[in-house]
Scaffold this motif. Structure first.
Motif, PDB file in Angstrom:
ATOM      1  N   UNK B  20       0.851  -1.206   0.000  1.00 52.65           N
ATOM      2  CA  UNK B  20       0.000   0.000   0.000  1.00 52.65           C
ATOM      3  C   UNK B  20       0.884   1.252   0.000  1.00 52.65           C
ATOM      4  N   UNK B  21       1.907   1.238   0.833  1.00 51.74           N
ATOM      5  CA  UNK B  21       2.785   2.412   0.907  1.00 51.74           C
ATOM      6  C   UNK B  21       3.501   2.620  -0.427  1.00 51.74           C
ATOM      7  N   UNK B  28       1.709   8.903  -6.421  1.00 55.12           N
ATOM      8  CA  UNK B  28       1.865  10.338  -6.154  1.00 55.12           C
ATOM      9  C   UNK B  28       2.988  10.913  -7.022  1.00 55.12           C
ATOM     10  N   UNK B  29       4.123  10.228  -7.008  1.00 54.15           N
ATOM     11  CA  UNK B  29       5.281  10.699  -7.774  1.00 54.15           C
ATOM     12  C   UNK B  29       4.967  10.720  -9.269  1.00 54.15           C
ATOM     13  N   UNK B  32       2.709  13.586 -10.188  1.00 56.51           N
ATOM     14  CA  UNK B  32       3.393  14.882 -10.072  1.00 56.51           C
ATOM     15  C   UNK B  32       4.346  15.095 -11.235  1.00 56.51           C
ATOM     16  N   UNK B  33       5.081  14.068 -11.592  1.00 56.88           N
ATOM     17  CA  UNK B  33       6.036  14.191 -12.702  1.00 56.88           C
ATOM     18  C   UNK B  33       5.274  14.409 -14.009  1.00 56.88           C
ATOM     19  N   UNK B  34       4.164  13.709 -14.154  1.00 55.66           N
ATOM     20  CA  UNK B  34       3.354  13.845 -15.371  1.00 55.66           C
ATOM     21  C   UNK B  34       2.805  15.267 -15.490  1.00 55.66           C
ATOM     22  N   UNK B  35       2.292  15.799 -14.390  1.00 54.37           N
ATOM     23  CA  UNK B  35       1.723  17.158 -14.429  1.00 54.37           C
ATOM     24  C   UNK B  35       2.810  18.191 -14.690  1.00 54.37           C
ATOM     25  N   UNK B  68       2.116  13.811 -21.968  1.00 55.52           N
ATOM     26  CA  UNK B  68       3.011  12.771 -21.448  1.00 55.52           C
ATOM     27  C   UNK B  68       2.177  11.606 -20.948  1.00 55.52           C
ATOM     28  N   UNK B  69       2.278  10.457 -21.618  1.00 56.56           N
ATOM     29  CA  UNK B  69       1.523   9.290 -21.139  1.00 56.56           C
ATOM     30  C   UNK B  69       2.318   8.574 -20.052  1.00 56.56           C
ATOM     31  N   UNK B  70       3.619   8.395 -20.328  1.00 56.57           N
ATOM     32  CA  UNK B  70       4.462   7.643 -19.391  1.00 56.57           C
ATOM     33  C   UNK B  70       5.667   8.498 -19.019  1.00 56.57           C
ATOM     34  N   UNK B  71       5.559   9.260 -17.919  1.00 57.55           N
ATOM     35  CA  UNK B  71       6.680  10.129 -17.554  1.00 57.55           C
ATOM     36  C   UNK B  71       7.937   9.311 -17.252  1.00 57.55           C
ATOM     37  N   UNK B  72       9.085   9.919 -17.552  1.00 60.27           N
ATOM     38  CA  UNK B  72      10.353   9.236 -17.311  1.00 60.27           C
ATOM     39  C   UNK B  72      10.739   9.452 -15.857  1.00 60.27           C
ATOM     40  N   UNK B  73      10.433   8.475 -15.016  1.00 54.60           N
ATOM     41  CA  UNK B  73      10.649   8.619 -13.569  1.00 54.60           C
ATOM     42  C   UNK B  73      12.139   8.619 -13.242  1.00 54.60           C
ATOM     43  N   UNK B  74      12.905   7.856 -14.025  1.00 58.08           N
ATOM     44  CA  UNK B  74      14.353   7.785 -13.763  1.00 58.08           C
ATOM     45  C   UNK B  74      14.996   9.143 -14.016  1.00 58.08           C
ATOM     46  N   UNK B  75      14.575   9.779 -15.097  1.00 52.99           N
ATOM     47  CA  UNK B  75      15.120  11.100 -15.441  1.00 52.99           C
ATOM     48  C   UNK B  75      14.779  12.101 -14.351  1.00 52.99           C
ATOM     49  N   UNK B  76      13.561  12.015 -13.850  1.00 50.10           N
ATOM     50  CA  UNK B  76      13.118  12.946 -12.808  1.00 50.10           C
ATOM     51  C   UNK B  76      13.927  12.727 -11.530  1.00 50.10           C
TER      52      UNK B  76
END
Lengths: 365, 255
Positions: B20-21, B28-29, B32-35, B68-76
């Protein structure tokens, strides 16, 4: 008026507004592309049967605003050959000169006796946001798999249109050949009859196109960074003038369950090709379903087809050309053939393939 | 012939609560990255992107970035780590250099520049917004070594990239040329920091008058193209900057 614009958006604008298959001698205005230039905007307009389209591009213009008409196919063909990043247009009442890099191309203009072309409803971004996405796949399916059944000449004018039902079904058909197709790809919210020009248009739209209903028309728009695209299409409705499709009746005939043959379209097409080599012209062919085998038979061939059979035996006689045409246009190779009866008499077959069904009437020699 | 899969590598939780966590935080992340990715950019030149005239043109016109459909989380994540590392280094340098660490407002008071600007002073950085040409940036620092003033630019990178460095990277030089030209500082010190092991390399660079001239000329050209609604040329096909560009789709429409 001198107008400078980036080439790719101009090419795209021409591709969107000029659909060669929609340019016909019966609709004279369809051969024209109207170009209007101001200090900031270049607007392209075309008109074809039931359709008015427009693209607005942005660039830089100097001189008096001007509106001219030119041969749309000529301009489209020329633009497709230009690779410069930017073009500078020199537009006068007598010619359009295109400067691309160091090359120059001049299209002389004839006196426009037709007058200004009709323009589509000027839908706004806010209105378009309420619209539905145009489903390119659905329209492509109708074009690729159902349009073969639309006759060029027919005793029943309503058959020249594609029927789009509010129930979601799309029908095409030819009463003279007793050939009808049905698929679940109508996007219209009320039943309409659409011309082939509209089908050609719907398969030529940008990816982001959305559609709204506007009075008795549909307006489609796509606003991207490099252009604004609008098109208005006006379908016909069934009436005493146009005729009635009797779609309900056709659907009812198709939804019978009197046994079936599960087989391969390719196998039957091969047998029909073999028959065509040996048969006399206009010889009908019989599809014979027996308890344990299925064969195609005429005077010269008896071709056994691999099939899974259920139900009672039957024999139906078909026009080979129509049968082959139907099988060539179904989406899947695996097909189910069912006999259909009208008032207790065998009257034809339905070929089901994927989501599409084709009704073929029995040969009546 | 084939290696067996070590499925243990893919274990990310071991209970309902831990799942859950993980899910809550990841969602959430992600959102936020997508927005952030779809937020309209300010109508200014971005020094990190001046290499591409077309990208600058899109920014100045206020073109909405591609969805952006799939934000690049690694880049962020990498960018976030880089930012935190910047702050760590700036804080240490302020302490180490004392009066030789010069605040941007103080520098500009003693060394006026021929542009109208606004300043937003932060803990370690000052955001400079030049009105014309429209550019906003926050340089990493202005320092004194001997009696020479240097623009400091801190860059963090992967160990493998850092270990092969023998001079400043060309696309970093484009960025610093913008800062230096507008602030009137031609001497630059690049500090490259390895994100993994903390290794540091420092390279000096000098911005020439010709570099500055080309930059300002480019900015005038792009602004002119904005007025004319004509797209300037983009970078050659396959350029690394195009890979993560937020205007990729729009760029294709313009040819």
């Amino acid at each position: 008026m001198k107008f400078s614009v980036s080439t790719k958006p101009l090419k795209k604008a021409v591709d969107l507004t000029v659909i060669p298959k929609n340019v016909t001698t019966t609709f004279q205005r369809s051969s024209l592309l109207q170009i209007s230039a101001t200090d900031k905007e270049l607007k392209l307009n075309t008109e074809s049967d039931s359709i008015q389209s427009e693209v607005i591009l942005y660039g830089t213009g100097t001189g008096e605003p001007i509106t001219v008409c030119t041969d749309c196919i000529k301009l489209k063909s020329l633009m497709s050959t230009i690779s410069a990043a930017q073009v500078d247009l020199d537009i006068t009442e007598s010619a359009i000169t295109i400067h691309a890099n160091k090359s120059t191309f001049t299209i002389p203009l004839e006196v426009n006796s037709i007058g200004r072309l009709a323009e589509p409803y000027h839908i706004t971004k806010e209105e378009l946001a309420q619209g539905i996405d145009v489903d390119n796949e659905s329209w492509s399916f109708i074009k690729d798999h159902q349009m073969f059944a639309v006759p060029k000449d027919t005793t029943l004018p309503v058959c020249r249109y594609t029927y789009l039902g509010e129930d979601g079904n799309s029908l095409t058909g030819n009463v003279d050949y007793s050939l009808f197709t049905v698929a679940p790809y109508s996007q219209f919210t009320s039943t309409a009859l659409v011309t082939t020009t509209i089908i050609n248009l719907m398969t030529n739209l940008p990816e982001t196109a959305k559609m709204i209903r506007h009075v008795d028309s549909y307006v489609i728009g796509a606003f991207v960074d490099s252009y604004e695209y609008r098109v208005q299409l006006t379908p016909k409705v069934e009436s005493d003038d146009v005729g009635f499709y009797n779609a309900d009746m056709i659907m009812e005939i198709m939804n019978q369950d009197n046994g079936s043959i599960k087989t391969s379209a390719k196998a039957i097409i091969t047998a029909l090709q073999q028959s065509n080599l040996l048969a006399d012209a206009n010889t009908p062919i019989s599809l014979i379903c027996e308890a344990d085998k299925v064969h195609l038979k005429d005077k010269r061939i008896d071709s056994v087809i691999d099939a899974e059979i259920s139900g009672e035996p039957f024999t139906v006689t078909l026009v080979p050309e129509f049968f082959k045409s139907a099988l060539t246009n179904v989406p899947d190779n695996e097909i189910i053939i069912k006999p259909v009866f009208t008032e207790g008499e065998l009257s034809g077959i339905v070929v089901e393939s994927g989501v599409m069904s084709v009704l073929l009437g029995q040969y009546e020699g | 012939m084939f290696k067996s899969v070590d499925t243990n590598r893919y274990v990310t939780f071991n209970s309902d609560a831990s799942n859950k966590l993980l899910t809550t935080y990841s969602s959430f992340l992600h959102n936020r990255v997508r927005e952030d990715g779809m937020r309209p950019r300010s109508h200014t030149f971005a020094p990190s992107g001046v290499r591409c005239k077309r990208k600058s043109w899109f920014r100045l016109r206020g073109t909405t970035p591609d969805p952006v459909d799939y934000p690049d989380m690694t880049l962020d994540f990498t960018a976030t780590v880089g930012t935190l590392l910047h702050q760590y280094i700036q804080s240490n340098l302020q302490e180490a250099l004392q009066d030789d660490w010069i605040s941007v407002p103080d520098y500009l008071k003693s060394n006026p520049i021929p542009y109208k600007y606004e300043l937003k002073v932060g803990e370690y950085e000052t955001k400079v917004s030049i009105l014309e040409p429209p550019v906003s940036f926050a340089c990493d620092g202005i320092i004194r070594i001997g009696d020479k003033i240097y623009l400091l630019e801190i860059k963090t990178s992967e160990y493998s990239s850092w270990s092969n460095l023998t001079e400043a990277k060309p696309h970093h030089i484009d960025q610093i040329t913008t800062y230096g030209t507008l602030l009137g500082i031609k001497d630059v010190l690049f500090m490259y920091v390895d994100r993994q092991y903390g290794g540091i390399k420092v390279f000096e660079h000098t911005i020439t008058s010709l570099d500055s001239f080309h930059l300002l000329d480019m900015m005038n050209y792009v602004q002119d193209m904005v007025k004319k609604h004509i797209a300037p040329p983009g970078l050659p096909a396959g350029d690394y900057m195009c890979t993560n560009c937020e205007y990729q789709k729009s760029c294709k429409e313009w040819g």
